[in-house]
Design a protein around this motif. Structure first.
Motif, short mmCIF file in Angstrom:
data_model
loop_
_atom_site.label_atom_id
_atom_site.label_comp_id
_atom_site.label_asym_id
_atom_site.label_seq_id
_atom_site.Cartn_x
_atom_site.Cartn_y
_atom_site.Cartn_z
N PRO A 228 104.92 86.75 -40.11
CA PRO A 228 104.34 87.51 -41.24
C PRO A 228 103.97 88.94 -40.88
N GLY A 229 103.41 89.15 -39.69
CA GLY A 229 103.05 90.50 -39.28
C GLY A 229 104.26 91.40 -39.14
N THR A 230 105.37 90.83 -38.64
CA THR A 230 106.61 91.60 -38.50
C THR A 230 107.15 92.01 -39.87
N VAL A 231 107.15 91.07 -40.81
CA VAL A 231 107.67 91.34 -42.15
C VAL A 231 106.79 92.36 -42.87
N LYS A 232 105.48 92.23 -42.72
CA LYS A 232 104.57 93.16 -43.39
C LYS A 232 104.74 94.59 -42.89
N GLY A 233 105.21 94.75 -41.65
CA GLY A 233 105.38 96.10 -41.09
C GLY A 233 106.75 96.69 -41.30
N LEU A 234 107.62 96.01 -42.10
CA LEU A 234 108.99 96.48 -42.25
C LEU A 234 109.09 97.84 -42.94
N LYS A 235 108.19 98.12 -43.89
CA LYS A 235 108.25 99.41 -44.58
C LYS A 235 108.05 100.56 -43.62
N VAL A 236 107.04 100.44 -42.77
CA VAL A 236 106.80 101.48 -41.77
C VAL A 236 107.96 101.54 -40.78
N THR A 237 108.49 100.37 -40.43
CA THR A 237 109.61 100.31 -39.49
C THR A 237 110.82 101.07 -40.01
N PHE A 238 111.20 100.81 -41.26
CA PHE A 238 112.39 101.46 -41.81
C PHE A 238 112.17 102.94 -42.08
N GLY A 276 120.75 117.23 -50.37
CA GLY A 276 120.75 116.28 -49.26
C GLY A 276 119.38 115.69 -49.01
N ILE A 277 118.35 116.50 -49.13
CA ILE A 277 116.98 116.01 -48.97
C ILE A 277 116.66 114.98 -50.06
N MET A 278 117.13 115.25 -51.28
CA MET A 278 116.93 114.28 -52.37
C MET A 278 117.62 112.96 -52.07
N VAL A 279 118.80 113.02 -51.47
CA VAL A 279 119.52 111.79 -51.11
C VAL A 279 118.71 110.97 -50.12
N VAL A 280 118.15 111.64 -49.10
CA VAL A 280 117.32 110.95 -48.12
C VAL A 280 116.13 110.29 -48.81
N ALA A 281 115.50 111.03 -49.74
CA ALA A 281 114.35 110.48 -50.46
C ALA A 281 114.75 109.26 -51.28
N LEU A 282 115.91 109.31 -51.92
CA LEU A 282 116.38 108.18 -52.71
C LEU A 282 116.67 106.96 -51.83
N VAL A 283 117.26 107.22 -50.65
CA VAL A 283 117.57 106.12 -49.73
C VAL A 283 116.29 105.46 -49.23
N THR A 285 113.41 105.41 -50.75
CA THR A 285 112.84 104.68 -51.89
C THR A 285 113.55 103.35 -52.10
N ALA A 286 114.89 103.38 -52.01
CA ALA A 286 115.66 102.15 -52.18
C ALA A 286 115.36 101.14 -51.07
N LEU A 287 115.25 101.63 -49.84
CA LEU A 287 114.91 100.75 -48.72
C LEU A 287 113.53 100.13 -48.91
N VAL A 291 112.70 96.21 -49.08
CA VAL A 291 111.74 95.59 -48.17
C VAL A 291 110.68 94.83 -48.95
N THR A 292 110.20 95.42 -50.05
CA THR A 292 109.21 94.74 -50.89
C THR A 292 109.77 93.42 -51.42
#
Length: 304
Positions: A228-238, A276-283, A285-287, A291-292
């Motif tokens: 559970p701790g690993t899964v909860k930290g996936l947002k920060v990880t990615f 390009g910066i917008m693309v990174v932001a979209l990626v 957000t999608a990740l 993860v959620t």
């Protein structure tokens, strides 16, 4: 309820003003506003979906979209209508969103290549960091050897090692994976050691009375406890992994999200840089959304 209705009404009023301003003549010549209007339509559709799907969060969703419309409105007036900003550093929104229509193949190819490296580095780093951390946390002698090393290396950003890793690895792709792996491995390794320390001693004693082997203890007790701790930290990880990947791609790649940005920055094409910066932001957000979803399925007793 009145506040929620007002916020929804206000956001749509801002949208109407923004669309009206876009069609007004301006001082600056721009590309056709079709791509910009299509992007606005997609944002509005997603906003409506959020209103219907999550009615209790209408006010927050309306606040976010209102801020976005205000930003676009100020940008549109200052840049396109009044031509009051730097012509190169602050391009028109019509030109920025026009890039998506013209360069979508290059952008998509870059995103796919970046995601391949990202998931390879994250999965290998998480797997090795978690398993080796649990082993070291369980074995006191190994813990005394490697815990101090992890304490030193975990806080160091892996991008510090990027120039050297790129120099010694045979290909840039392998170097990028190693940079991401290093950034994920040490925090996961350290966190796994600490998770073994935090486990209830009664659980350990009960497992020992059942005569579990070290391998069974690892995979049937320690790993499920730390999961559970690993899964909860996936947002920060990615999020961290995307940052490291983008930096690495800026240093020597010939494809990818980071390369797209730094390549056009070299030529002073800030319209494509911002796109390009917008693309990174979209990626990102999608990740985060993915993860959620994984968190909801993997640890259902947690609320997200």
């Amino acid at each position: 309820m009145k506040k929620i209705n007002f916020s929804v009404l206000f956001s749509h009023l801002l949208l109407a003003v923004l669309v009206t301003v876009i069609f007004l003549p301006g001082e600056k010549k721009t590309e056709s506003p079709g791509s910009f209007l299509a992007a606005i339509a997609l944002m509005e559709l997603y906003y409506i979906y959020r209103l219907v799907r999550f009615p209790l969060k209408r006010e927050s969703a309306s606040g976010i979209i209102s801020l976005l419309w205000i930003l676009f409105l100020i940008w549109e007036i200052a840049v396109t209508k009044l031509n009051a900003c730097h012509p190169v550093l602050v391009p028109a929104l019509e030109n920025i969103f026009h890039v998506f229509r013209m360069d979508w193949k290059e952008m998509l190819w870059g995103v796919l290549n970046s995601m391949e490296l990202l998931f390879a580095g994250v999965l290998i780093g998480l797997l090795l960091g978690t398993l080796l951390g649990l082993i070291c946390g369980w074995n006191q002698r190994l813990k005394e050897m490697f815990y101090p090393i992890a304490n030193v290396l975990a806080p160091i950003p892996s991008i510090v090692f990027a120039p050297y890793v790129i120099a010694i690895m045979p290909t840039f792709r392998s170097a990028s994976v190693v940079v991401i792996l290093l950034g994920i491995f040490w925090p996961a390794f350290l966190k796994s050691i600490l998770s073994v320390e935090s486990i209830d001693k009664n659980i350990i004693d009960l497992a020992r009375t059942l005569g579990l082997s070290d391998a069974a203890m690892l995979f049937q007790v320690l790993l499920p406890y730390s999961w559970p701790g690993t899964v909860k930290g996936l947002k920060v990880t990615f999020t961290t992994a995307v940052m490291m990947l983008t930096f690495a791609e800026m240093m020597g790649s010939t494809v990818g999200m980071g390369y797209y940005i730094v390549n056009y920055n070299t030529y002073g094409n800030y319209t494509k840089v911002i796109a390009g910066i917008m693309v990174v932001a979209l990626v990102v957000t999608a990740l985060s959304a993915c993860v959620t979803f994984v968190q909801k399925k993997a640890i259902k007793w947690q609320n997200y």
